[in-house]
Motif scaffolding. Structure first.
Motif, PDB file in Angstrom:
ATOM      1  N   THR A 142     -10.675   3.258 -12.824  1.00 22.47           N
ATOM      2  CA  THR A 142     -10.853   4.713 -12.824  1.00 22.47           C
ATOM      3  C   THR A 142     -11.777   5.122 -11.685  1.00 22.47           C
ATOM      4  O   THR A 142     -11.333   5.568 -10.632  1.00 22.47           O
ATOM      5  CB  THR A 142     -11.413   5.184 -14.185  1.00 22.47           C
ATOM      6  OG1 THR A 142     -12.629   4.474 -14.487  1.00 22.47           O
ATOM      7  CG2 THR A 142     -10.403   4.946 -15.288  1.00 22.47           C
ATOM      8  N   THR A 143     -13.075   4.916 -11.853  1.00 20.84           N
ATOM      9  CA  THR A 143     -14.055   5.339 -10.856  1.00 20.84           C
ATOM     10  C   THR A 143     -13.776   4.744  -9.486  1.00 20.84           C
ATOM     11  O   THR A 143     -13.881   5.422  -8.451  1.00 20.84           O
ATOM     12  CB  THR A 143     -15.472   4.951 -11.305  1.00 20.84           C
ATOM     13  OG1 THR A 143     -15.730   5.531 -12.590  1.00 20.84           O
ATOM     14  CG2 THR A 143     -16.503   5.438 -10.309  1.00 20.84           C
ATOM     15  N   HIS A 144     -13.428   3.454  -9.449  1.00 20.12           N
ATOM     16  CA  HIS A 144     -13.248   2.755  -8.173  1.00 20.12           C
ATOM     17  C   HIS A 144     -11.778   2.521  -7.829  1.00 20.12           C
ATOM     18  O   HIS A 144     -11.472   1.717  -6.936  1.00 20.12           O
ATOM     19  CB  HIS A 144     -13.981   1.406  -8.209  1.00 20.12           C
ATOM     20  CG  HIS A 144     -15.459   1.539  -8.409  1.00 20.12           C
ATOM     21  ND1 HIS A 144     -16.273   2.188  -7.516  1.00 20.12           N
ATOM     22  CD2 HIS A 144     -16.271   1.127  -9.428  1.00 20.12           C
ATOM     23  CE1 HIS A 144     -17.526   2.165  -7.952  1.00 20.12           C
ATOM     24  NE2 HIS A 144     -17.543   1.532  -9.105  1.00 20.12           N
ATOM     25  N   ARG A 145     -10.883   3.227  -8.488  1.00 21.71           N
ATOM     26  CA  ARG A 145      -9.457   2.991  -8.277  1.00 21.71           C
ATOM     27  C   ARG A 145      -9.038   3.200  -6.827  1.00 21.71           C
ATOM     28  O   ARG A 145      -8.389   2.333  -6.219  1.00 21.71           O
ATOM     29  CB  ARG A 145      -8.643   3.912  -9.191  1.00 21.71           C
ATOM     30  CG  ARG A 145      -7.125   3.783  -9.002  1.00 21.71           C
ATOM     31  CD  ARG A 145      -6.401   4.774  -9.886  1.00 21.71           C
ATOM     32  NE  ARG A 145      -6.774   6.147  -9.553  1.00 21.71           N
ATOM     33  CZ  ARG A 145      -6.450   7.202 -10.308  1.00 21.71           C
ATOM     34  NH1 ARG A 145      -5.791   7.030 -11.429  1.00 21.71           N
ATOM     35  NH2 ARG A 145      -6.809   8.415  -9.925  1.00 21.71           N
ATOM     36  N   GLU A 146      -9.394   4.351  -6.252  1.00 24.98           N
ATOM     37  CA  GLU A 146      -8.928   4.659  -4.902  1.00 24.98           C
ATOM     38  C   GLU A 146      -9.541   3.718  -3.872  1.00 24.98           C
ATOM     39  O   GLU A 146      -8.881   3.341  -2.895  1.00 24.98           O
ATOM     40  CB  GLU A 146      -9.241   6.122  -4.556  1.00 24.98           C
ATOM     41  CG  GLU A 146      -8.500   7.133  -5.415  1.00 24.98           C
ATOM     42  CD  GLU A 146      -6.995   6.937  -5.366  1.00 24.98           C
ATOM     43  OE1 GLU A 146      -6.481   6.623  -4.266  1.00 24.98           O
ATOM     44  OE2 GLU A 146      -6.341   7.091  -6.412  1.00 24.98           O
ATOM     45  N   GLU A 147     -10.791   3.336  -4.077  1.00 22.86           N
ATOM     46  CA  GLU A 147     -11.434   2.403  -3.147  1.00 22.86           C
ATOM     47  C   GLU A 147     -10.718   1.052  -3.175  1.00 22.86           C
ATOM     48  O   GLU A 147     -10.454   0.457  -2.105  1.00 22.86           O
ATOM     49  CB  GLU A 147     -12.903   2.236  -3.528  1.00 22.86           C
ATOM     50  CG  GLU A 147     -13.715   3.513  -3.348  1.00 22.86           C
ATOM     51  CD  GLU A 147     -15.048   3.470  -4.089  1.00 22.86           C
ATOM     52  OE1 GLU A 147     -15.921   4.278  -3.746  1.00 22.86           O
ATOM     53  OE2 GLU A 147     -15.206   2.626  -4.989  1.00 22.86           O
ATOM     54  N   ILE A 148     -10.399   0.573  -4.355  1.00 18.90           N
ATOM     55  CA  ILE A 148      -9.706  -0.711  -4.460  1.00 18.90           C
ATOM     56  C   ILE A 148      -8.305  -0.604  -3.879  1.00 18.90           C
ATOM     57  O   ILE A 148      -7.813  -1.545  -3.240  1.00 18.90           O
ATOM     58  CB  ILE A 148      -9.688  -1.178  -5.926  1.00 18.90           C
ATOM     59  CG1 ILE A 148     -11.115  -1.532  -6.365  1.00 18.90           C
ATOM     60  CG2 ILE A 148      -8.759  -2.381  -6.119  1.00 18.90           C
ATOM     61  CD1 ILE A 148     -11.253  -1.848  -7.849  1.00 18.90           C
ATOM     62  N   ARG A 149      -7.670   0.539  -4.048  1.00 17.99           N
ATOM     63  CA  ARG A 149      -6.365   0.741  -3.413  1.00 17.99           C
ATOM     64  C   ARG A 149      -6.479   0.622  -1.898  1.00 17.99           C
ATOM     65  O   ARG A 149      -5.556   0.126  -1.238  1.00 17.99           O
ATOM     66  CB  ARG A 149      -5.815   2.124  -3.771  1.00 17.99           C
ATOM     67  CG  ARG A 149      -5.139   2.216  -5.130  1.00 17.99           C
ATOM     68  CD  ARG A 149      -4.622   3.630  -5.363  1.00 17.99           C
ATOM     69  NE  ARG A 149      -3.783   3.720  -6.534  1.00 17.99           N
ATOM     70  CZ  ARG A 149      -3.231   4.847  -6.970  1.00 17.99           C
ATOM     71  NH1 ARG A 149      -3.440   5.978  -6.303  1.00 17.99           N
ATOM     72  NH2 ARG A 149      -2.483   4.858  -8.034  1.00 17.99           N
ATOM     73  N   ARG A 150      -7.603   1.089  -1.355  1.00 19.62           N
ATOM     74  CA  ARG A 150      -7.815   1.003   0.098  1.00 19.62           C
ATOM     75  C   ARG A 150      -8.244  -0.394   0.533  1.00 19.62           C
ATOM     76  O   ARG A 150      -8.342  -0.670   1.730  1.00 19.62           O
ATOM     77  CB  ARG A 150      -8.882   2.001   0.543  1.00 19.62           C
ATOM     78  CG  ARG A 150      -8.505   3.461   0.368  1.00 19.62           C
ATOM     79  CD  ARG A 150      -9.423   4.363   1.185  1.00 19.62           C
ATOM     80  NE  ARG A 150     -10.816   4.214   0.803  1.00 19.62           N
ATOM     81  CZ  ARG A 150     -11.436   4.981  -0.102  1.00 19.62           C
ATOM     82  NH1 ARG A 150     -10.767   5.946  -0.715  1.00 19.62           N
ATOM     83  NH2 ARG A 150     -12.701   4.794  -0.383  1.00 19.62           N
ATOM     84  N   GLY A 151      -8.563  -1.250  -0.432  1.00 15.27           N
ATOM     85  CA  GLY A 151      -8.924  -2.621  -0.106  1.00 15.27           C
ATOM     86  C   GLY A 151     -10.408  -2.865   0.016  1.00 15.27           C
ATOM     87  O   GLY A 151     -10.833  -3.793   0.714  1.00 15.27           O
ATOM     88  N   GLU A 152     -11.221  -2.044  -0.680  1.00 18.12           N
ATOM     89  CA  GLU A 152     -12.667  -2.225  -0.597  1.00 18.12           C
ATOM     90  C   GLU A 152     -13.323  -1.882  -1.929  1.00 18.12           C
ATOM     91  O   GLU A 152     -12.742  -1.190  -2.772  1.00 18.12           O
ATOM     92  CB  GLU A 152     -13.250  -1.331   0.502  1.00 18.12           C
ATOM     93  CG  GLU A 152     -12.988   0.160   0.276  1.00 18.12           C
ATOM     94  CD  GLU A 152     -13.567   1.020   1.374  1.00 18.12           C
ATOM     95  OE1 GLU A 152     -14.280   0.492   2.231  1.00 18.12           O
ATOM     96  OE2 GLU A 152     -13.310   2.241   1.359  1.00 18.12           O
ATOM     97  N   LEU A 153     -14.528  -2.404  -2.112  1.00 20.57           N
ATOM     98  CA  LEU A 153     -15.333  -2.069  -3.289  1.00 20.57           C
ATOM     99  C   LEU A 153     -16.772  -1.880  -2.808  1.00 20.57           C
ATOM    100  O   LEU A 153     -17.602  -2.785  -2.883  1.00 20.57           O
ATOM    101  CB  LEU A 153     -15.247  -3.173  -4.338  1.00 20.57           C
ATOM    102  CG  LEU A 153     -15.922  -2.886  -5.690  1.00 20.57           C
ATOM    103  CD1 LEU A 153     -15.406  -1.613  -6.311  1.00 20.57           C
ATOM    104  CD2 LEU A 153     -15.725  -4.054  -6.641  1.00 20.57           C
TER     105      LEU A 153
END
Length: 280
Positions: A142-153
């Motif tokens: 949820t919170t980090h979904r878009e970041e992980i989609r972009r390949g980063e955390l």
């Protein structure tokens, strides 16, 4: 039938609590929501209007309720002003058991609002169950979904490890304690503590793209959160949470999920498989 009221009923944990109680033969579950119409569209159970800061909603919400699943609204930190009046009204209306979704370490950190809620409930005389949950695995979906989609955390967790717990396990423990009236304090974690670089390696192995971990400094993290539309206050709160990870205070692993449910907690790989579609 045991009448149970669930607050935070459309949230990460609450919606699973509603589902679990709805299927229980000995419970009559009602969801409490500030937006009843929206909640009715999302939940298959009765819904009542409730706003923890609006006393005009208390009477109908707490009528004929035996047990309460309590979630602190994230925006409210002034416990005595914003939350205690609702709790006092609930107990006065006859609620005799409160299951409170707290946070890991609340018993040792008096600065977090959850600790003040626990303290008030403990002194109120009502039966209590404190579920001190570790970081939810679902924060990654949820919170980090878009970041992980972009390949980063990009979180400022340093090399600290976290005993991530699946929100579905937290909900299952809540359902069991609400059904049975079980009281006490439980620290709910997953089966292991994982460092964030390992989180990214495991995500990379199970998704169709690589996810990298490059922890920012705390000032840089706060500034990026602010620039992306968040408030500096919220950014500071999130930074403080990740500071506990950096200091090695979020890696405690317990067996409390197994103790209550009679099975091991959901592991990280199972969580990623179940939620894989949100990142791809």
């Amino acid at each position: 039938m045991r009448p149970v009221l669930v607050t935070g009923a459309t949230g990460t944990v609450g919606r699973h609590v509603v589902d679990g109680l709805r299927d229980a033969p000995d419970v009559a579950v009602t969801a409490a929501s500030r937006d009843p119409d929206r909640a009715r569209d999302r939940l298959d159970c009765p819904v009542v209007a409730f706003d923890v800061t609006d006393p005009t909603t208390f009477r109908d919400a707490f009528a004929d309720v035996d047990a309460l699943f309590l979630v602190r609204p994230p925006a409210l930190s002034r416990v005595r002003r914003d939350i205690v009046p609702a709790l006092a009204a609930a107990i006065g209306a006859g609620v005799d058991h409160v299951v409170f979704l707290s946070v890991i370490g609340a018993d040792r950190n008096p600065l977090v609002p959850h600790a003040r809620i626990e303290s008030w409930l403990a002194e109120s005389g009502v039966d209590t169950t404190f579920l001190r949950a570790s970081f939810f695995m679902q924060n990654l979906s949820t919170t980090h979904r878009e970041e992980i989609r972009r390949g980063e955390l990009p979180v400022p967790a340093g090399t600290g490890a976290t005993s991530f717990v699946d929100a579905r396990d937290v909900a299952a423990v809540a359902v069991e304690t609400l059904r049975t009236g079980t009281t006490g304090s439980y620290t709910l974690t997953g089966p292991e503590a994982i460092e964030y670089d390992a989180v990214c390696r495991r995500l990379s192995a199970m998704l169709d793209h690589e996810v990298t971990y490059d922890p920012p400094s705390l000032p840089r993290f706060c500034w990026s959160q602010y620039r992306s539309g968040g408030s500096l206050v919220r950014a500071a709160v999130v930074a403080a949470i990740y500071t506990t990870v950096r200091l090695g205070l979020a890696d405690r692993v317990t067996d409390d999920v197994r103790t209550v449910l009679g099975r091991p907690p959901i592991d990280f790989e199972t969580f990623v498989r179940d939620y894989r579609s949100v990142w791809t």
